[in-house]
Enzyme design. Structure first.
Site, PDB file in Angstrom:
ATOM      1  CB  THR A 107     -52.753  21.358 -16.776  1.00 17.69           C
ATOM      2  OG1 THR A 107     -52.507  21.683 -18.203  1.00 17.69           O
ATOM      3  CG2 THR A 107     -51.742  20.708 -16.265  1.00 17.69           C
ATOM      4  CD  GLN A 108     -59.342  22.612 -18.873  1.00 17.18           C
ATOM      5  OE1 GLN A 108     -59.329  22.277 -20.761  1.00 17.18           O
ATOM      6  NE2 GLN A 108     -59.804  23.210 -18.463  1.00 17.18           N
ATOM      7  CB  THR A 147     -64.398  -4.424 -13.278  1.00 20.74           C
ATOM      8  OG1 THR A 147     -65.710  -4.062 -13.270  1.00 20.74           O
ATOM      9  CG2 THR A 147     -64.579  -6.234 -14.046  1.00 20.74           C
ATOM     10  CB  SER A 151     -69.534   4.641  -9.622  1.00 16.23           C
ATOM     11  OG  SER A 151     -69.372   3.979 -10.278  1.00 16.23           O
ATOM     12  CB  THR A 192     -60.498   0.640 -13.401  1.00 20.69           C
ATOM     13  OG1 THR A 192     -61.708   0.405 -13.393  1.00 20.69           O
ATOM     14  CG2 THR A 192     -60.113  -1.297 -12.919  1.00 20.69           C
TER      15      THR A 192
HETATM   16  N1  ASP Z   1     -67.231   0.371 -12.051  1.00 18.42           N
HETATM   17  C1  ASP Z   1     -66.452  -0.501 -11.912  1.00 18.42           C
HETATM   18  C2  ASP Z   1     -65.831  -0.114 -10.908  1.00 18.42           C
HETATM   19  O1  ASP Z   1     -64.863   1.008 -10.798  1.00 18.42           O
HETATM   20  C3  ASP Z   1     -65.168  -0.512 -12.910  1.00 18.42           C
HETATM   21  C4  ASP Z   1     -64.094  -1.873 -12.247  1.00 18.42           C
HETATM   22  O2  ASP Z   1     -63.817  -1.720 -11.379  1.00 18.42           O
HETATM   23  O3  ASP Z   1     -63.037  -1.201 -13.796  1.00 18.42           O
HETATM   24  O4  ASP Z   1     -66.279  -0.314  -9.683  1.00 18.42           O
END
Ligand code: ASP
Length: 346
Positions: free
Chosen positions: A281-282, A18, A64, A94
């Site tokens: 653990t969860q 992001t 992702s 993130t």
């Molecule tokens: N979908 C973004 C990523 O992980 C989210 C972010 O950067 O906060 O690349």
């Protein structure tokens, strides 16, 4: 920060996320922009008194899409540039930042320089962005030295005024600026008007060997999260997956599972065949204590290894990393049970 008497060198590795995204004119969705565009948004970094070079993924990615091959690319790049730079800042989405930080912590052997991952919740071009502060402070930390040695000598995440050990973090919020938490280990530093380091917690090894990277991973693993009502046929089907080598079992509380006979029998049978089970653990905080309750005693007898207070991100990457090495089953289980890079407290 005190005035420096030399100019440190920092390499920024821009992978995407992001922080470097902008709205697509066609779809309106957030898509990654080139590093040069990102640099234009933060002219401040040129005034920091730090030599900053950059390397950008082409194309930059949404995290992702991060994977072990790309982890390897980051690690190899750090190896190639290790002598030349005092520190490294990795700009990363993130969503999977904690996985990459954990993976890097296992890949980078005898690390003696800062590797700081950061990103943001709002793109850098947006007025209220958190990206500028995150990036500028991450660069400061990557350049920070004390008595001619880097203050941080490990893989960490800087986000929203806090520096964490990377393999202790979890992304816990998709909206708040403080997106990351480190439930089982205190922060390494806090940035206010000054950056205050927690020197007692920072990893420093006196007798470091030669820095090296190891990029081998084995992805033949699965994470199984237990839930009330889990079906025998589904569980057994997953364990019957061809070439399956490891299972991260996300259990209840301090490492407990239901006492169904089929469940423990299925685990034992697979474990006897050589599939490695790691009990995590969860709960977001706390630890696995196998044997505390009757419901976890059987797991130990079945050969399941305790994940102690490990995060799911560190568990997945540690298991994949160890399975990727030429190690015997006994050695893999031994390393899983031990602290390798500050990822667990025993
Ligand atoms: N979908 C973004 C990523 O992980 C989210 C972010 O950067 O906060 O690349």
């Amino acid at each position: 920060m005190k005035k420096r008497d030399y100019t440190p060198n920092v390499l920024i590795i821009y992978t995407g996320g992001t922080i470097g995204m902008k709205e697509s004119t066609e779809s309106g969705a957030l898509v990654p922009m080139k590093f040069e565009q990102l640099e234009e948004e933060i002219p401040e970094i040129k005034k920091m008194g730090i030599n900053i070079d950059s390397y950008a993924f082409n194309p930059p990615i949404d995290s992702s899409n991060m994977n072990p091959l790309l982890w390897g690319r980051i690690a190899e790049l750090i190896k190639k540039k290790y002598i030349q730079y005092d520190g490294f800042v990795i700009l990363h989405g993130t969503d999977t930042m904690s996985y990459t930080a954990s993976a890097l912590s296992f890949m980078l052997d005898n690390l003696g320089k800062p590797v700081i991952l950061t990103g943001s919740q709002l793109p850098i071009g947006v007025l209220r962005t958190d990206g500028k502060e995150n990036l500028v402070t991450a660069i400061e930390i990557a350049a920070a030295q004390k008595e001619n040695a880097p203050i941080v000598q490990e893989v960490s995440i800087y986000f929203s005024s806090r520096l964490f050990r990377g393999n202790r973090t979890t992304k816990e919020d998709s909206e708040q600026f403080s997106a990351f938490a480190s439930h089982n280990f205190p922060r390494l530093a806090k940035a206010g008007t000054d950056i205050v380091f927690n020197y007692d917690l920072l990893h420093h090894s006196k007798n470091k060997g030669i820095f090296n990277v190891n990029t081998k991973f084995c992805s033949d693993i699965v994470v199984i999260t237990l839930f009330p009502g889990i079906q025998e046929k589904v569980f057994k089907q997953i364990l019957a997956t061809p070439d399956l080598k490891g299972v991260v079992l996300q259990t209840y509380g301090s490492g407990n599972i239901p006492t169904h006979k089929w469940l423990i029998d299925a685990i034992k049978e697979s474990s006897d065949k050589g599939i490695v089970f790691l009990n995590v653990t969860q709960c977001s905080g706390g630890r696995v204590m196998m044997g505390q309750y009757e419901t976890s005693c059987e797991l130990r007898k079945a050969g399941v290894v305790s994940g102690h207070d490990i995060t799911i991100e560190a568990a997945v990457t540690k298991l994949m990393f160890l399975l990727g090495q030429e190690l015997s089953l006994k050695e893999i289980k031994m390393h899983l049970d031990q602290n390798m890079r500050g990822e667990i407290c025993i």
